[in-house]
Design a protein around this motif. Structure first.
Motif, PDB file in Angstrom:
ATOM      1  N   GLY A  86      83.229 -34.837  43.919  1.00 48.28           N
ATOM      2  CA  GLY A  86      83.186 -35.665  45.123  1.00 48.28           C
ATOM      3  C   GLY A  86      84.185 -35.290  46.205  1.00 48.28           C
ATOM      4  O   GLY A  86      84.525 -36.110  47.057  1.00 48.28           O
ATOM      5  N   ILE A  87      84.663 -34.051  46.183  1.00 47.84           N
ATOM      6  CA  ILE A  87      85.591 -33.609  47.237  1.00 47.84           C
ATOM      7  C   ILE A  87      84.785 -33.450  48.535  1.00 47.84           C
ATOM      8  O   ILE A  87      83.798 -32.720  48.558  1.00 47.84           O
ATOM      9  N   PRO A  88      85.178 -34.138  49.606  1.00 47.50           N
ATOM     10  CA  PRO A  88      84.308 -34.167  50.788  1.00 47.50           C
ATOM     11  C   PRO A  88      84.374 -32.914  51.670  1.00 47.50           C
ATOM     12  O   PRO A  88      83.417 -32.629  52.377  1.00 47.50           O
ATOM     13  N   LEU A  89      85.496 -32.191  51.635  1.00 49.50           N
ATOM     14  CA  LEU A  89      85.662 -31.076  52.563  1.00 49.50           C
ATOM     15  C   LEU A  89      86.056 -29.779  51.852  1.00 49.50           C
ATOM     16  O   LEU A  89      86.725 -29.813  50.823  1.00 49.50           O
ATOM     17  N   VAL A  90      85.653 -28.658  52.428  1.00 50.48           N
ATOM     18  CA  VAL A  90      86.081 -27.361  51.931  1.00 50.48           C
ATOM     19  C   VAL A  90      86.676 -26.571  53.100  1.00 50.48           C
ATOM     20  O   VAL A  90      86.071 -26.496  54.169  1.00 50.48           O
ATOM     21  N   ALA A  91      87.862 -26.035  52.886  1.00 55.55           N
ATOM     22  CA  ALA A  91      88.477 -25.165  53.897  1.00 55.55           C
ATOM     23  C   ALA A  91      88.265 -23.730  53.434  1.00 55.55           C
ATOM     24  O   ALA A  91      88.855 -23.305  52.439  1.00 55.55           O
ATOM     25  N   ILE A  92      87.391 -23.004  54.130  1.00 55.48           N
ATOM     26  CA  ILE A  92      87.019 -21.665  53.671  1.00 55.48           C
ATOM     27  C   ILE A  92      87.753 -20.588  54.468  1.00 55.48           C
ATOM     28  O   ILE A  92      87.756 -20.591  55.701  1.00 55.48           O
ATOM     29  N   LEU A  93      88.385 -19.694  53.734  1.00 55.90           N
ATOM     30  CA  LEU A  93      89.116 -18.588  54.343  1.00 55.90           C
ATOM     31  C   LEU A  93      88.358 -17.282  54.117  1.00 55.90           C
ATOM     32  O   LEU A  93      87.809 -17.053  53.040  1.00 55.90           O
ATOM     33  N   GLY A  94      88.335 -16.432  55.134  1.00 57.45           N
ATOM     34  CA  GLY A  94      87.774 -15.090  54.999  1.00 57.45           C
ATOM     35  C   GLY A  94      88.565 -14.160  55.905  1.00 57.45           C
ATOM     36  O   GLY A  94      89.414 -14.616  56.685  1.00 57.45           O
ATOM     37  N   GLU A  95      88.299 -12.876  55.783  1.00 55.52           N
ATOM     38  CA  GLU A  95      89.027 -11.898  56.610  1.00 55.52           C
ATOM     39  C   GLU A  95      88.948 -12.264  58.088  1.00 55.52           C
ATOM     40  O   GLU A  95      89.935 -12.237  58.815  1.00 55.52           O
ATOM     41  N   GLN A  96      87.730 -12.605  58.527  1.00 53.65           N
ATOM     42  CA  GLN A  96      87.517 -12.889  59.948  1.00 53.65           C
ATOM     43  C   GLN A  96      88.314 -14.119  60.384  1.00 53.65           C
ATOM     44  O   GLN A  96      88.971 -14.109  61.423  1.00 53.65           O
ATOM     45  N   GLU A  97      88.252 -15.164  59.559  1.00 49.08           N
ATOM     46  CA  GLU A  97      88.986 -16.397  59.873  1.00 49.08           C
ATOM     47  C   GLU A  97      90.482 -16.103  59.966  1.00 49.08           C
ATOM     48  O   GLU A  97      91.165 -16.611  60.852  1.00 49.08           O
ATOM     49  N   LEU A  98      90.992 -15.317  59.028  1.00 51.04           N
ATOM     50  CA  LEU A  98      92.416 -14.998  59.040  1.00 51.04           C
ATOM     51  C   LEU A  98      92.788 -14.265  60.315  1.00 51.04           C
ATOM     52  O   LEU A  98      93.814 -14.529  60.938  1.00 51.04           O
ATOM     53  N   LYS A  99      91.915 -13.337  60.717  1.00 51.84           N
ATOM     54  CA  LYS A  99      92.156 -12.583  61.942  1.00 51.84           C
ATOM     55  C   LYS A  99      92.175 -13.508  63.159  1.00 51.84           C
ATOM     56  O   LYS A  99      93.019 -13.419  64.045  1.00 51.84           O
ATOM     57  N   ASP A 100      91.225 -14.471  63.149  1.00 54.95           N
ATOM     58  CA  ASP A 100      91.091 -15.368  64.306  1.00 54.95           C
ATOM     59  C   ASP A 100      92.050 -16.563  64.259  1.00 54.95           C
ATOM     60  O   ASP A 100      92.062 -17.382  65.173  1.00 54.95           O
ATOM     61  N   GLY A 101      92.804 -16.676  63.172  1.00 52.80           N
ATOM     62  CA  GLY A 101      93.715 -17.829  63.051  1.00 52.80           C
ATOM     63  C   GLY A 101      92.988 -19.148  62.914  1.00 52.80           C
ATOM     64  O   GLY A 101      93.467 -20.194  63.371  1.00 52.80           O
ATOM     65  N   VAL A 102      91.817 -19.106  62.280  1.00 49.71           N
ATOM     66  CA  VAL A 102      91.057 -20.342  62.069  1.00 49.71           C
ATOM     67  C   VAL A 102      90.712 -20.505  60.591  1.00 49.71           C
ATOM     68  O   VAL A 102      90.952 -19.620  59.775  1.00 49.71           O
ATOM     69  N   VAL A 103      90.157 -21.662  60.290  1.00 54.37           N
ATOM     70  CA  VAL A 103      89.639 -21.953  58.958  1.00 54.37           C
ATOM     71  C   VAL A 103      88.243 -22.525  59.157  1.00 54.37           C
ATOM     72  O   VAL A 103      88.020 -23.284  60.097  1.00 54.37           O
ATOM     73  N   LYS A 104      87.321 -22.128  58.302  1.00 59.47           N
ATOM     74  CA  LYS A 104      85.980 -22.714  58.380  1.00 59.47           C
ATOM     75  C   LYS A 104      85.999 -24.009  57.579  1.00 59.47           C
ATOM     76  O   LYS A 104      86.188 -23.993  56.374  1.00 59.47           O
ATOM     77  N   LEU A 105      85.821 -25.122  58.269  1.00 54.81           N
ATOM     78  CA  LEU A 105      85.865 -26.415  57.579  1.00 54.81           C
ATOM     79  C   LEU A 105      84.441 -26.888  57.315  1.00 54.81           C
ATOM     80  O   LEU A 105      83.658 -27.114  58.242  1.00 54.81           O
ATOM     81  N   ARG A 106      84.120 -27.018  56.038  1.00 58.38           N
ATOM     82  CA  ARG A 106      82.754 -27.351  55.654  1.00 58.38           C
ATOM     83  C   ARG A 106      82.706 -28.789  55.124  1.00 58.38           C
ATOM     84  O   ARG A 106      83.539 -29.195  54.316  1.00 58.38           O
ATOM     85  N   THR A 107      81.732 -29.546  55.613  1.00 56.79           N
ATOM     86  CA  THR A 107      81.505 -30.888  55.090  1.00 56.79           C
ATOM     87  C   THR A 107      80.521 -30.764  53.933  1.00 56.79           C
ATOM     88  O   THR A 107      79.409 -30.271  54.123  1.00 56.79           O
ATOM     89  N   VAL A 108      80.946 -31.185  52.758  1.00 58.79           N
ATOM     90  CA  VAL A 108      80.149 -30.892  51.566  1.00 58.79           C
ATOM     91  C   VAL A 108      78.763 -31.520  51.636  1.00 58.79           C
ATOM     92  O   VAL A 108      77.759 -30.852  51.398  1.00 58.79           O
ATOM     93  N   HIS A 109      78.673 -32.812  52.007  1.00 68.39           N
ATOM     94  CA  HIS A 109      77.367 -33.465  51.904  1.00 68.39           C
ATOM     95  C   HIS A 109      76.374 -32.969  52.948  1.00 68.39           C
ATOM     96  O   HIS A 109      75.180 -32.865  52.686  1.00 68.39           O
TER      97      HIS A 109
END
Lengths: 516, 516
Positions: A470-493
């Motif tokens: 039941g964790i509602p959010l996922v913070a996804i890291l990838g090479e591109q995100e790291l380069k851009d200084g962002v995190v992909k925030l995914r809503t699970v439901h």
């Protein structure tokens, strides 16, 4: 054949050899060879020790709480504690065991259910049987003459367990008591208000709170012609009226306990009575009842009690019931017991609260709270016999747990066992360090975060864990995100994903999880 | 002289007579007369029973928690639980006693400190000694192969109590453990991060977390020439280095335990070493140490651990210390122990956490947390010996309580023991009913409210109660207020009073107490 002790010694030594080889990461062949020797030695012993050494169980009448049960327990406790705090109660705790003599002579016949500790030299100790006697001991020992306190803790009874029905040998009591010299029935009324609030808030279905008074019972027995030395035993027969017919109760009184038929019939007329303030008034006018000073004192207080209950707006659930007896020796005035009146899919069972003496006998309706006034108990502990008047209530929470657990089973809604807000994940390999770094950032900002303990977990298994728990959010890291200084925030439901700048991530998670 | 049983029977009967007279409100003369008879009987018994029947104390090594101590305990628990939840832990609970055989063979010499229950027919039971063994039993019994859980509960040790120094026979452990097959050192690092977070948040002063590894210790003993069968005993001597000089430790190893002087001196060189990742790297190059496969495995993992600790930003407090040994048998890998380094006005004492085996021996610095990896314990319970790798930490909370209590004593700020927001009071007589009615209104609206249980309490005593217990607001009712449909709301600290309409009272109290 060598003797048992020798073999056991050899097993120990051989076990050490195996342990060391394993630790040294020796070759499989070498380990297997030594393990075989070990098994041979064990086989020589035969019996239990040759096979599995442990009985994998908890002690009889006890249980573990798994995370789901703990989540429900926490919710129930929060409701109860909030109520106790709303009423200005302080909190105390006492040790799980008391000197044996502290418990002696407080529980009548039930004393046989007390768990004693083994005499290992030193004091003789027993596990507490309830929270009331330790509370009285605490008051006397610390010379406390007034306090309003709650105490939530486990108590122990070597009772016949019926665990599917919420009857255990180790179980929780949630006690609220008011000690002190006050004007009559005001604290008593507050205890009933508390039962009303808690049972309403827990949403366990409809309930009734039966009220009576020891003085009314004693007076009634006196005017009905019960001999003085039979008060207690007749009282305990009356106490069975909630699960036996009047005919059976009458028969027990007359045939087993030797009461006259006339006296029994007179009692029968009284104990069938139920009502409110009106009943107390009527009985005060009753030709027979009014002959007993004790009964009159109890009835006058009962009227007073109902007037306060009216102010508290709880008379809808409270019934003055002359058949309510309650077994414990220490009650001296008003007594009460709450029962659930809905018989639904919930297990009908004896409850474990202050009303333990009933649970033994297997009541068929659910008693979930009980208590009363005990003005003499503290005096039993005080060297000079100084009394501290007390009144209290005990919520029998195990039965409430089983009802809530069943409700949770039946409901489609999942019980969450963690409060994790976000999972720090990655779709790519070799990002463990980045995941750990971000997770620590979130922890340090007070965000509840999890990360998988694998170097390269699959994204799917990371997402699956979120679904499962039941964790509602996922913070996804990838090479591109790291380069851009962002995190992909995914809503699970919703599976929706947006890029959030690293600097704004904490605020964004807080914003979303305060709504989710 | 009549025999003891007869007298006791007579005392019982006479006690009943007195009780009844009192209940009947008989004349004082009559009661006194019967009480005198009772005392005479009791005197015949002589000894203890003739005088005061109860020893007013808690069992040796245990204590009650009064409301002030409970308030502090709640605060400490909240900090710890928040941290555990922040790390995504689930919560479990186990019974206070286990089958005796469940605890057998887990604690080495400390087994003598286990509390057994009396054999009252049925199973042989013992009080739990820690939370780790019950956890392992829980995992094996429920076939759980991975879980991150916390468990906060009391454990029991028949140890020599030193209560003023926070050493009890009944004490709390706050355990966090991660079970499951994962990549090396990631869960281990999280445990250390948790210790760092909790000790920082509790503000107990500066601290250090010592880290070592069982494999490094065993490897070191091997390469120093310690015979295999002396590993354990030499290890327990090394464990004393935090309270004994090297000379004394060396002497114990050589004279008492028969180790060669050469081996002892080699150990001496190693155990004086402290450092971080650099030390692990250096030892991996060490001519002697590098001969042990075990030591190398431990050192490689230690390097890995430090790299994760760097990501978690906690290396400021963590020290790789080759003298850290820890006594419990079940550790198989990394071990750690946190100590407070400030010696201030706080009592320097042995702590009670996982490091119970140390507490006994009376360490002089405060160990407040300890733990490590135990990959074999669950397998001891599994019928097929299936292993579940585990790593965990135990916070030794009793010592933290004593420090916090002392801080609270020293501080000018009062510890509140209730959360009451408002006292419903009156300056005039005969307003009990109005006070009760308003109090119930507030309770029903979720306001924490108190009212005095007296018909006509003095305003001064009502205000005094607020001062004493820190209640910030008083809602004062009088004839005029009732007529006007208002309540006089008084702020206790400023003595400021304003009239608030009855309809707005709840909101006004909420508004003020969210700021106060």
């Amino acid at each position: 054949m060598a003797d048992k002790a020798q073999i056991q010694e050899a097993i120990k030594t051989q076990g050490e050899v195996v342990r060391k080889l394993k630790a040294e990461k020796a070759s499989k062949e070498q380990i297997d060879e030594e393990v075989a020797k070990l098994l041979e030695l064990k086989a020589q012993l035969g019996g239990d020790e040759g096979r599995h050494q442990f009985t994998l169980k908890t002690a009889k009448g006890t249980r573990d709480y798994n995370p789901k049960q703990m989540a429900i327990r926490e919710k129930v406790f929060n409701t109860i504690i909030s109520c106790f705090k709303r009423h200005g109660a302080e909190n105390i705790d006492t040790p799980v065991f008391e000197l044996k003599e502290t418990l002696t002579g407080k529980y009548g016949e039930d004393s046989k259910l007390i768990y004693d500790l083994k005499d290992q030299g030193g004091e003789l100790l027993s596990l507490r049987y309830d929270l009331t006697v330790p509370f009285a001991r605490y008051l006397a020992m610390n010379k406390v003459t007034n306090i309003k306190r709650y105490h939530i803790a486990k108590v122990y009874r070597r009772d016949n367990p019926a665990m599917t029905r919420g009857r255990y040998r180790e179980f929780y009591q949630c006690d609220f008591d008011i000690a002190g010299q006050y004007d009559p029935m005001i604290p008593d009324a507050e205890c009933l208000k508390i039962v009303h609030e808690i049972l309403s808030e827990l949403e366990l279905g409809d309930f009734r709170i039966k009220v009576n008074d020891r003085r009314i019972l004693d007076g009634m027995f006196a005017v009905c012609g019960v001999p003085d030395d039979k008060f207690r035993t007749i009282c305990s027969t009356v106490d069975k009226l909630d699960k036996m017919s009047w005919e059976d109760v009458r028969s027990e009184m007359v045939k087993e306990k030797g009461l006259s038929e006339e006296a029994a019939d007179q009692i029968g007329q009284y104990v069938s009575l139920q009502g409110g303030m009106d009943l107390a008034e009527r009985l005060l006018q009753d030709a027979k009842m009014s002959q007993s000073k004790q009964a009159c004192a109890g009835l006058t207080d009962m009227k007073q009690l109902f007037s306060y209950l009216q102010l508290f707006q709880v008379t809808d659930k409270v019934v003055f019931d002359l058949s309510l007896a309650r077994g414990l020796d220490y009650y001296t005035g008003v007594i009460y017991e709450a029962i659930l009146t809905q018989t639904g899919p919930v297990p009908v069972a004896g409850a474990q609260n202050g009303a333990g003496e009933k649970a033994e006998e297997g009541v068929s309706v659910g008693s979930v709270a009980g208590g009363g006034r005990y003005d003499g108990l503290v005096g039993m502990f005080d060297p000079k016999g100084r009394k501290v008047p007390c009144v209290g209530v005990s919520i029998g929470i195990e039965r409430v747990f089983s009802i809530m657990e069943q409700k949770a089973e039946a409901s489609a809604e999942k019980v969450r066992t963690t409060e994790t807000q976000v999972m720090v994940a990655s779709a790519q390999k070799n990002l463990l360090e980045e995941r750990l770094r971000l997770t620590a950032e979130l922890w340090n900002a007070g965000i509840k975060a999890e990360v998988m303990y694998k170097k390269n977990p699959k994204l799917l298994s990371q997402l699956q864990h979120c679904e499962d728990s039941g964790i509602p959010l996922v913070a996804i890291l990838g090479e591109q995100e790291l380069k851009d200084g962002v995190v992909k925030l995914r809503t699970v439901h919703s599976r929706e994903e947006i890029d959030v700048s690293r600097a704004e991530l904490v605020e964004e998670i807080k914003r979303r999880t305060s709504v989710v």
